[in-house]
Design a protein around this motif. Structure first.
Motif, PDB file in Angstrom:
ATOM      1  N   LEU A 140     -22.432 -36.736  17.599  1.00  0.00           N
ATOM      2  CA  LEU A 140     -22.459 -38.083  17.031  1.00  0.00           C
ATOM      3  C   LEU A 140     -21.837 -38.042  15.650  1.00  0.00           C
ATOM      4  CD1 LEU A 140     -23.474 -41.079  16.892  1.00  0.00           C
ATOM      5  CD2 LEU A 140     -25.612 -40.155  15.946  1.00  0.00           C
ATOM      6  N   LEU A 141     -20.881 -38.931  15.388  1.00  0.00           N
ATOM      7  CA  LEU A 141     -20.260 -39.073  14.073  1.00  0.00           C
ATOM      8  C   LEU A 141     -20.470 -40.498  13.595  1.00  0.00           C
ATOM      9  CD1 LEU A 141     -16.848 -37.271  14.796  1.00  0.00           C
ATOM     10  CD2 LEU A 141     -18.901 -36.275  13.752  1.00  0.00           C
ATOM     11  N   ILE A 142     -21.023 -40.642  12.386  1.00  0.00           N
ATOM     12  CA  ILE A 142     -21.309 -41.964  11.828  1.00  0.00           C
ATOM     13  C   ILE A 142     -20.562 -42.126  10.511  1.00  0.00           C
ATOM     14  CG2 ILE A 142     -23.094 -43.522  10.973  1.00  0.00           C
ATOM     15  CD1 ILE A 142     -25.090 -42.124  12.771  1.00  0.00           C
TER      16      ILE A 142
ATOM     17  N   ILE B 182     -11.817 -36.556  12.187  1.00  0.00           N
ATOM     18  CA  ILE B 182     -12.660 -35.572  12.878  1.00  0.00           C
ATOM     19  C   ILE B 182     -12.878 -36.017  14.318  1.00  0.00           C
ATOM     20  CG2 ILE B 182     -14.905 -34.422  12.889  1.00  0.00           C
ATOM     21  CD1 ILE B 182     -15.032 -35.021   9.837  1.00  0.00           C
ATOM     22  N   ALA B 183     -13.193 -37.302  14.493  1.00  0.00           N
ATOM     23  CA  ALA B 183     -13.397 -37.827  15.844  1.00  0.00           C
ATOM     24  C   ALA B 183     -12.142 -37.660  16.696  1.00  0.00           C
ATOM     25  CB  ALA B 183     -13.801 -39.296  15.786  1.00  0.00           C
ATOM     26  N   ASP B 184     -10.980 -37.908  16.119  1.00  0.00           N
ATOM     27  CA  ASP B 184      -9.727 -37.750  16.864  1.00  0.00           C
ATOM     28  C   ASP B 184      -9.546 -36.308  17.326  1.00  0.00           C
ATOM     29  OD1 ASP B 184      -9.146 -40.418  16.485  1.00  0.00           O
ATOM     30  OD2 ASP B 184      -7.752 -40.084  14.820  1.00  0.00           O
TER      31      ASP B 184
ATOM     32  N   ILE C 225     -16.702 -32.415  25.361  1.00  0.00           N
ATOM     33  CA  ILE C 225     -17.582 -32.899  24.302  1.00  0.00           C
ATOM     34  C   ILE C 225     -18.013 -34.319  24.637  1.00  0.00           C
ATOM     35  CG2 ILE C 225     -17.744 -33.559  21.873  1.00  0.00           C
ATOM     36  CD1 ILE C 225     -15.736 -31.382  21.212  1.00  0.00           C
ATOM     37  N   THR C 226     -19.322 -34.581  24.603  1.00  0.00           N
ATOM     38  CA  THR C 226     -19.822 -35.945  24.742  1.00  0.00           C
ATOM     39  C   THR C 226     -19.839 -36.541  23.344  1.00  0.00           C
ATOM     40  OG1 THR C 226     -21.180 -35.342  26.645  1.00  0.00           O
ATOM     41  CG2 THR C 226     -21.729 -37.398  25.517  1.00  0.00           C
ATOM     42  N   LEU C 227     -18.820 -37.314  23.025  1.00  0.00           N
ATOM     43  CA  LEU C 227     -18.600 -37.800  21.666  1.00  0.00           C
ATOM     44  C   LEU C 227     -18.997 -39.258  21.531  1.00  0.00           C
ATOM     45  CD1 LEU C 227     -17.353 -37.325  18.808  1.00  0.00           C
ATOM     46  CD2 LEU C 227     -15.183 -38.103  19.789  1.00  0.00           C
ATOM     47  N   LYS C 228     -19.766 -39.541  20.475  1.00  0.00           N
ATOM     48  CA  LYS C 228     -20.066 -40.924  20.110  1.00  0.00           C
ATOM     49  C   LYS C 228     -19.695 -41.097  18.646  1.00  0.00           C
ATOM     50  CE  LYS C 228     -23.579 -44.543  20.445  1.00  0.00           C
ATOM     51  NZ  LYS C 228     -24.964 -44.868  20.869  1.00  0.00           N
TER      52      LYS C 228
END
Length: 299
Positions: free
Chosen positions: A238-240, A256-258, A266-269
């Motif tokens: 998780l990235l906020i 970072i998310a990219d 990766i299960t990315l949110k």
């Protein structure tokens, strides 16, 4: 890329779910993470304990928030930033209400913990904190197979690095995660400003702005977050970001998310909230985002 669906984490114990009236008069259930337990386990009630543990020969000080009931409970390691003025302990209380223990501690050389501060030591100290929980699982009602890292700012860096280095950690969250090794890339003015700020941090033992810039430069490859994608394979991340964050811009979090989105294991949110660096006017939204994500990690 698999995107984690939003889930409301259910507590591991009985909760009193209250109701509130909306402005339109509609009854709304109070989320469990804002509601204290209806009944207490008399043999294992919620508690807060002071803890001390060793990291490379130095004693670190901290706290562990214990959830209601014998458990064992999934346990969050909550990592503060640079220098750690915002400790996010409201998150610890909310997570405890839904059945999570939370360990909070100060890194070597920070806020009275022994030793000298450095970014490398911070990352090593995360591993020491995880070892402490595994070695003392029975004493603190910890499920050693469900350890979760959540970090803010520099703590986000530490959390992502810690998860990349530990196969047993499958869930990690970065709240405004600071890719600090990139600071020298932004030019002399940015580096000089960071060094001047670092010189003011008297709560960081043995630390100076000169040491900060030197480590960010010489240890850049070991500290960068974007290259961690492969080592985070199979994990939930998780990235906020805060849309008005002047310290860690949404653009930095997006980069970072990219980098991680290219790894479909990766299960990315990735969430952007209204907020400054400390989410000063959006603490409930921040808590809700974490609780919505964390459910599968503790199940």
């Amino acid at each position: 890329m698999r995107v984690l669906s939003t889930m409301l984490a259910a507590g591991a114990f009985g909760l009193l779910v209250g109701c509130a009236h909306s402005p339109g008069g509609v009854m709304q259930a109070t989320p469990p993470h804002y509601t204290d337990p209806l009944t207490l386990d008399e043999t294992a009630p919620p508690a807060i304990n002071e803890v001390f543990f060793d990291s490379h020969g130095k004693r670190l000080n901290g706290l562990i928030y214990l959830a209601n009931g014998e458990g064992p409970h999934p346990t969050v390691v909550l990592l503060h930033g640079y220098p750690g003025n915002e400790k996010n302990l409201d998150l610890a209380q909310s997570l405890r209400r839904i059945g999570y223990n939370v360990l909070f501690f100060h890194y070597r050389g920070a806020w009275g913990s022994e030793g000298e501060f450095s970014f490398g030591n911070v990352i090593e100290d995360v591993a020491s904190g995880l070892d402490f929980l595994r070695n003392n699982a029975a004493a603190y009602r910890v499920d050693p197979d469900k350890l979760i890292l959540i970090g803010h700012s520099m703590g986000g860096l530490a959390a992502l690095q810690g998860a990349a280095n530990d196969d047993g950690v499958t869930c990690v969250a970065g709240i405004a995660p600071a890719d600090m090794a990139r600071i020298p890339e932004f030019g002399k003015e940015a580096a000089s400003g960071f060094a001047l700020y670092s010189d003011t941090l008297q709560m960081l033992n043995g630390w100076t702005g000169e040491k900060a810039i030197k480590e960010l430069t010489t240890s850049k490859e070991a500290l960068l977050l974007s290259p961690l994608s492969e080592k985070l394979s199979g994990k939930s991340v998780l990235l906020i970001a805060g849309d008005k964050d002047a310290s860690v811009s949404p653009v930095m979090v997006q980069s970072i998310a990219d980098a991680y989105s290219g790894n479909d294991t990766i299960t990315l949110k990735h969430v952007t909230l209204s907020g400054d660096h400390s989410f000063s006017w959006s603490r409930n939204a921040l808590t809700d985002a974490i609780v919505d994500w964390i459910g599968p990690c503790g199940s």
